[in-house]
Design an enzyme around this catalytic site. Structure first.
Site, PDB file in Angstrom:
ATOM      1  CE  LYS A   1      -3.103   2.866   2.652  1.00  0.00           C
ATOM      2  NZ  LYS A   1      -4.009   3.066   3.792  1.00  0.00           N
TER       3      LYS A   1
ATOM      4  N   GLY B   1      -8.328   9.395   8.781  1.00  0.00           N
ATOM      5  CA  GLY B   1      -8.729   9.500  10.174  1.00  0.00           C
ATOM      6  C   GLY B   1      -9.787  10.555  10.454  1.00  0.00           C
TER       7      GLY B   1
ATOM      8  CB  ALA C   1      -8.311   7.745   3.599  1.00  0.00           C
ATOM      9  N   GLY C   2     -11.089   8.149   5.189  1.00  0.00           N
ATOM     10  CA  GLY C   2     -12.185   9.086   5.383  1.00  0.00           C
ATOM     11  C   GLY C   2     -13.512   8.462   5.787  1.00  0.00           C
TER      12      GLY C   2
ATOM     13  CB  ALA D   1      -7.507   1.810   9.730  1.00  0.00           C
ATOM     14  CB  SER D   2      -9.640   5.741  12.007  1.00  0.00           C
ATOM     15  OG  SER D   2      -8.287   5.968  11.728  1.00  0.00           O
TER      16      SER D   2
END
Lengths: 269, 66
Positions: free
Chosen positions: A110, A171, A197-198, A219-220
């Site tokens: 990645k 994040g 992301a986001g 992830a987050s």
């Protein structure tokens, strides 16, 4: 044709699989490991998500939780996707990818090349440079990129195995800021598009899939949720729901109402 | 001789190899990577790569990350 909708949809899915570099993935959710409150919570979330691909970072030995983390991921049976998180130049990112290949015996990477620590937005010039170098070196390159359709096309043309546009900054949990661009990226490239992301919650993941994305990486949104395991399950369902909705074909948006009940046969009261 | 390991000064035997350093410093899982003076040392070259005075070594392993 069978009348069982689940069997029919599985057959359709098999005819239109999610493939990266020759590997067919039945889960369209990729999970990052950053931000989890504990390895136990991470393991429960990975299992609940149903993911087959999990990202990890490469850090100095003393600052890492190396053994425990890899043991957990081994137990989950997932493929490792090393990232180049924190790299700000093509040179650093290429070296990090090469080191990760040595450490984890995988050519998948990645690719992240960020411009600064405040925005964590990709540096497009360094990113494309790194992507070209890594493709030439035999890597399966999955670049984290901005939602610029032209940059995505340049990355695909450079030989990346997929493109991974952001929905909004890493994040932030702000969801998909420019859905039009994400849909446009899907139109412009022939490699898989993975929204990365986001994502804040399951409806964001569903929207990504409705826009035509092939998969979602997050992830987050899971690891920092109050209940990571439950959110992982929600994301799994969100991705599946969005995928089904995209295939089913949404109704066109209308300015005025359109009755679903006929006016014909209305009684005179 | 003096070298730097992950940013900290360290004293090691003269002409120690990367492989020996890894055996000394890493317990358990050896899914790690080694860079010497910013250059990647492939696993296949750990046994034959000797370190010299002042070398800067990075010993890297898996960490949680997005």
């Amino acid at each position: 044709m069978t009348t069982d909708p689940v069997v029919r949809l599985e057959a359709e899915e098999a005819a239109d699989p999610f493939v990266i570099s020759g590997r067919t993935l039945t889960s369209r959710l990729l999970l990052g490991t950053g931000g989890a409150p504990s390895l136990e919570a991470l393991e429960r979330a990975v299992v609940a998500s149903g993911t087959q691909v999990v990202t990890i970072a490469l850090r100095r030995v003393e600052a890492s939780t190396s053994t425990g983390l890899l043991e957990v991921l081994d137990r989950c049976g997932v493929q490792l996707l090393p990232n180049t998180a924190g790299c700000m130049t093509a040179r650093e990112a290429v070296r990090t990818a090469q080191l990760a290949r040595e450490a984890f015996d995988t050519a998948w990477v990645k690719l992240e090349v960020i411009a600064d620590e405040q925005t964590l937005l990709p540096d497009p010039i360094e990113l494309l440079d790194a992507a070209e170098q890594l493709v030439a070196d035999g890597f399966t390159v999955l670049p984290y990129t901005s939602d610029d359709p032209i940059l995505a096309r340049r990355l695909a043309d450079a030989g990346c195995a997929a493109v991974m546009p952001l929905g909004s900054p890493i994040g932030s949990g702000l969801g998909i800021g420019n859905p039009h661009n994400i849909a446009l990226i899907r139109e412009l490239v022939s490699v898989p598009v993975i929204l990365d992301a986001g994502i804040g919650t399951a409806s964001d993941a569903a929207l990504a899939m409705e826009l035509g994305c092939d998969a979602v990486l997050l992830a987050s949104a899971v690891t920092r949720a109050r209940d990571p395991e439950q959110m992982a399950l929600a994301m799994r369902h969100g991705v599946e729901a969005g995928r089904l909705a995209a295939r089913a074909g949404r109704i066109p948006r209308r300015w005025h109402a359109l009755a679903s009940t006929s006016m014909q046969g209305r009684p005179d009261l | 001789m003096q070298i730097t390991i992950n940013g900290s000064a360290a004293e090691v035997d003269e002409s120690i190899t990367v492989a020996a350093l890894v055996r000394d410093r890493i317990e358990g899982d050896r899914r790690i990577a080694v860079a010497v003076n910013s250059g990647v040392v492939p696993r296949s070259q750990w046994e034959t790569t000797q370190l010299g005075p002042g070398d800067s070594i990075e010993l890297l392993a898996a960490a949680a990350g997005g």
